[in-house]
Enzyme design. Structure first.
Site, mmCIF file in Angstrom:
data_model
loop_
_atom_site.group_PDB
_atom_site.id
_atom_site.type_symbol
_atom_site.label_atom_id
_atom_site.label_comp_id
_atom_site.label_asym_id
_atom_site.label_seq_id
_atom_site.Cartn_x
_atom_site.Cartn_y
_atom_site.Cartn_z
ATOM 1 N N GLY A 87 0.800 -1.222 0.000
ATOM 2 C CA GLY A 87 0.000 0.000 0.000
ATOM 3 C C GLY A 87 0.831 1.269 0.000
ATOM 4 N N ARG A 113 10.089 -0.155 9.563
ATOM 5 C CA ARG A 113 10.432 -0.490 10.945
ATOM 6 C C ARG A 113 11.926 -0.238 11.137
ATOM 7 N NH1 ARG A 113 5.769 -0.080 11.812
ATOM 8 N NH2 ARG A 113 4.304 -1.681 12.559
ATOM 9 N N ASP A 129 11.596 7.718 10.145
ATOM 10 C CA ASP A 129 10.391 7.840 10.967
ATOM 11 C C ASP A 129 10.339 6.740 12.007
ATOM 12 O OD1 ASP A 129 7.823 9.027 11.613
ATOM 13 O OD2 ASP A 129 6.957 7.159 10.853
ATOM 14 N N GLU A 152 13.636 2.066 19.492
ATOM 15 C CA GLU A 152 12.524 3.006 19.385
ATOM 16 C C GLU A 152 11.745 2.973 20.689
ATOM 17 O OE1 GLU A 152 10.435 3.183 15.578
ATOM 18 O OE2 GLU A 152 8.561 3.458 16.684
ATOM 19 N N HIS A 161 8.018 8.263 14.759
ATOM 20 C CA HIS A 161 7.004 7.321 14.276
ATOM 21 C C HIS A 161 5.664 8.048 14.087
ATOM 22 C CE1 HIS A 161 6.237 2.730 14.108
ATOM 23 N NE2 HIS A 161 5.349 3.362 13.355
ATOM 24 N N THR A 162 5.757 9.153 13.360
ATOM 25 C CA THR A 162 4.573 9.995 13.177
ATOM 26 C C THR A 162 4.205 10.153 11.703
ATOM 27 O OG1 THR A 162 6.109 11.866 13.346
ATOM 28 C CG2 THR A 162 4.769 11.357 15.283
ATOM 29 N N ASN A 173 2.225 8.548 10.444
ATOM 30 C CA ASN A 173 0.795 8.277 10.510
ATOM 31 C C ASN A 173 0.377 8.625 11.936
ATOM 32 O OD1 ASN A 173 -1.691 6.894 10.036
ATOM 33 N ND2 ASN A 173 -0.818 5.143 11.099
HETATM 34 N N1 NAP Z 1 5.770 4.602 9.908
HETATM 35 C C1 NAP Z 1 4.505 4.272 10.108
HETATM 36 O O1 NAP Z 1 3.762 4.952 10.787
HETATM 37 C C2 NAP Z 1 3.964 3.047 9.420
HETATM 38 C C3 NAP Z 1 2.597 3.005 9.086
HETATM 39 C C4 NAP Z 1 2.110 1.904 8.381
HETATM 40 C C5 NAP Z 1 2.963 0.837 8.077
HETATM 41 N N2 NAP Z 1 4.265 0.892 8.470
HETATM 42 C C6 NAP Z 1 5.176 -0.230 8.142
HETATM 43 O O2 NAP Z 1 5.261 -0.325 6.727
HETATM 44 C C7 NAP Z 1 5.120 -1.683 6.341
HETATM 45 C C8 NAP Z 1 4.493 -1.722 4.956
HETATM 46 O O3 NAP Z 1 3.170 -1.208 5.023
HETATM 47 P P1 NAP Z 1 2.127 -1.463 3.826
HETATM 48 O O4 NAP Z 1 0.825 -0.981 4.307
HETATM 49 O O5 NAP Z 1 2.703 -0.956 2.543
HETATM 50 O O6 NAP Z 1 2.159 -3.065 3.825
HETATM 51 P P2 NAP Z 1 1.724 -4.115 2.716
HETATM 52 O O7 NAP Z 1 0.631 -3.559 1.890
HETATM 53 O O8 NAP Z 1 1.534 -5.387 3.465
HETATM 54 O O9 NAP Z 1 3.017 -4.238 1.787
HETATM 55 C C9 NAP Z 1 4.170 -4.904 2.175
HETATM 56 C C10 NAP Z 1 5.028 -5.118 0.941
HETATM 57 O O10 NAP Z 1 6.325 -5.581 1.318
HETATM 58 C C11 NAP Z 1 6.705 -6.573 0.367
HETATM 59 N N3 NAP Z 1 7.712 -7.470 0.939
HETATM 60 C C12 NAP Z 1 7.563 -8.498 1.808
HETATM 61 N N4 NAP Z 1 8.748 -9.049 2.086
HETATM 62 C C13 NAP Z 1 9.669 -8.382 1.347
HETATM 63 C C14 NAP Z 1 11.064 -8.491 1.180
HETATM 64 N N5 NAP Z 1 11.760 -9.419 1.839
HETATM 65 N N6 NAP Z 1 11.684 -7.621 0.359
HETATM 66 C C15 NAP Z 1 10.989 -6.676 -0.313
HETATM 67 N N7 NAP Z 1 9.643 -6.514 -0.196
HETATM 68 C C16 NAP Z 1 9.012 -7.359 0.628
HETATM 69 C C17 NAP Z 1 5.425 -7.293 0.002
HETATM 70 O O11 NAP Z 1 5.621 -7.917 -1.263
HETATM 71 P P3 NAP Z 1 4.466 -8.707 -2.069
HETATM 72 O O12 NAP Z 1 3.273 -7.792 -2.152
HETATM 73 O O13 NAP Z 1 5.087 -8.931 -3.404
HETATM 74 O O14 NAP Z 1 4.163 -9.949 -1.290
HETATM 75 C C18 NAP Z 1 4.441 -6.129 -0.041
HETATM 76 O O15 NAP Z 1 4.422 -5.549 -1.317
HETATM 77 C C19 NAP Z 1 4.248 -2.312 7.441
HETATM 78 O O16 NAP Z 1 4.482 -3.715 7.546
HETATM 79 C C20 NAP Z 1 4.691 -1.575 8.667
HETATM 80 O O17 NAP Z 1 5.787 -2.250 9.261
HETATM 81 C C21 NAP Z 1 4.784 1.963 9.121
#
Ligand code: NAP
Length: 310
Positions: A142, A223, A247, A252, A271-272, A274
């Site tokens: 996403g 992360r 972020d 952390e 971590h903001t 979001n």
């Molecule tokens: N800073 C913040 O406030 C905040 C907020 C939201 C999320 N996050 C973090 O951001 C992460 C991603 O969020 P999202 O909503 O984009 O998650 P998501 O929709 O689940 O997308 C995760 C993506 O990572 C890919 N992936 C998995 N393993 C991988 C690897 N070894 N190497 C490269 N890509 C890999 C997946 O590939 P495939 O689709 O091809 O399977 C998928 O496209 C979350 O898991 C969370 O830890 C942080």
């Protein structure tokens, strides 16, 4: 086959933690129920996996579990122990605000805003264009989708690295994780937007930082454990890395006195990407949508694969 009325019985636990979640369940047609009577569970606590495990051990009738945030790493053991249930999380829910923040950190880093913001006198020139830059996004979910859309006017050459590569709008190329080093080689901006898994902890270390273009910018909105913090500090100090926008950090919260706070080429946000204010309406809408889908027997959004762990 349970009827729609049966499927509407949903427990929200721990109760009273995030009351807007109960409202979101009711808005989707759910009927708030005790865990023993419910067929689905919306979990409200962001880190407490152990109590969730106890609830599921006791309640075999809870067929669907909705988790609150996008990253599910604290829950992976519980998810795998109960892999027979349907699991969903907030993946993608926060993509828009997080992508916006990633763009802000990228522009700030590449344009040297950390230096300028700390300056107390007129300084020399610094900064690079994001325009037409070589960008690598690690993660193709996403956040990556939203960031690709935001980057479009900048005319960047964007490589996305994801587990299951397939074409994505706005990406010049999409490659698998086995091509990570190739994708990092010569990148001027790297954005980390992937889940934390055992195989992705420490993914960005000094060897990989040295693959990047001179003066490259590293943005981490995923992360903190994805990067080896000490290596990032060293690379920022000795100039191998031009800038970092973080972020998320490891550890952390980042403690007072940590070297990252004093590096003018590092910008740390707590971590903001979001904030609560941004997150609550988005999470509410996802829960309401998924409850409506669950009751109607439609596919749910944000599925978690117990084997993959995200
Ligand atoms: N800073 C913040 O406030 C905040 C907020 C939201 C999320 N996050 C973090 O951001 C992460 C991603 O969020 P999202 O909503 O984009 O998650 P998501 O929709 O689940 O997308 C995760 C993506 O990572 C890919 N992936 C998995 N393993 C991988 C690897 N070894 N190497 C490269 N890509 C890999 C997946 O590939 P495939 O689709 O091809 O399977 C998928 O496209 C979350 O898991 C969370 O830890 C942080």
């Amino acid at each position: 086959m349970p009827t729609a009325a049966d499927r509407a019985r949903i427990a929200v636990l721990p109760a009273g933690v995030r009351t807007f979640i109960a409202d979101a369940v009711e808005a989707g047609g759910g009927v708030l129920s005790d865990a023993g009577d419910a067929v689905a569970l919306v979990w409200t606590e962001t880190a407490a996996a152990e109590p969730l495990g106890h609830v599921l051990d006791d309640q075999a009738g809870l067929h669907w579990v909705q988790l609150p945030w996008a990253g599910v790493e604290p829950y992976v053991d519980v998810i795998r122990a109960h892999a027979d249930r349907t699991w969903t999380c907030g993946k993608g829910v926060y993509a828009e605000p997080v992508a916006e923040h990633a763009l802000a950190l990228a522009l700030a880093g590449m344009r040297g805003l950390g230096h300028y913001a700390r300056a107390r006198s007129w300084t020399g020139q610094r900064g690079h264009n994001l325009l037409a830059a070589r960008v690598t996004i690690v993660g193709g979910g996403g956040i990556a989708v939203s960031l690709l859309r935001l980057l479009e006017p900048f005319g960047c050459e964007v490589t996305v690295v994801r587990r299951n590569p397939r074409a994505m709008p706005g990406a010049t190329r999409v490659v698998g994780g086995d091509r990570l080093d190739d994708a990092l080689a010569g990148a001027e901006l790297v954005v980390l937007a992937l889940p934390l898994l055992p195989g992705t902890a420490g993914l960005i270390d000094r060897r990989r930082l040295d693959l990047l273009a001179p003066d490259a910018c590293l943005v981490n909105v995923a992360r903190g454990q994805h990067v080896v913090t000490a290596d990032v500090v060293d690379a920022l100090r000795d100039g191998a890395l031009g800038s970092a926008g973080l972020d998320v950090t490891d550890p952390e919260p980042l403690p007072d006195g940590h070297p990252l706070w004093d590096l003018p080429n590092a910008i740390v946000t707590p971590h903001t990407a979001n904030t609560q204010e941004m997150a609550l309406p988005l999470l509410s809408a996802r829960i309401t949508d998924n409850v409506r889908r669950w009751i109607a027997g439609e596919p749910l959004v944000g599925s978690v694969d117990p084997v993959a762990g995200y």
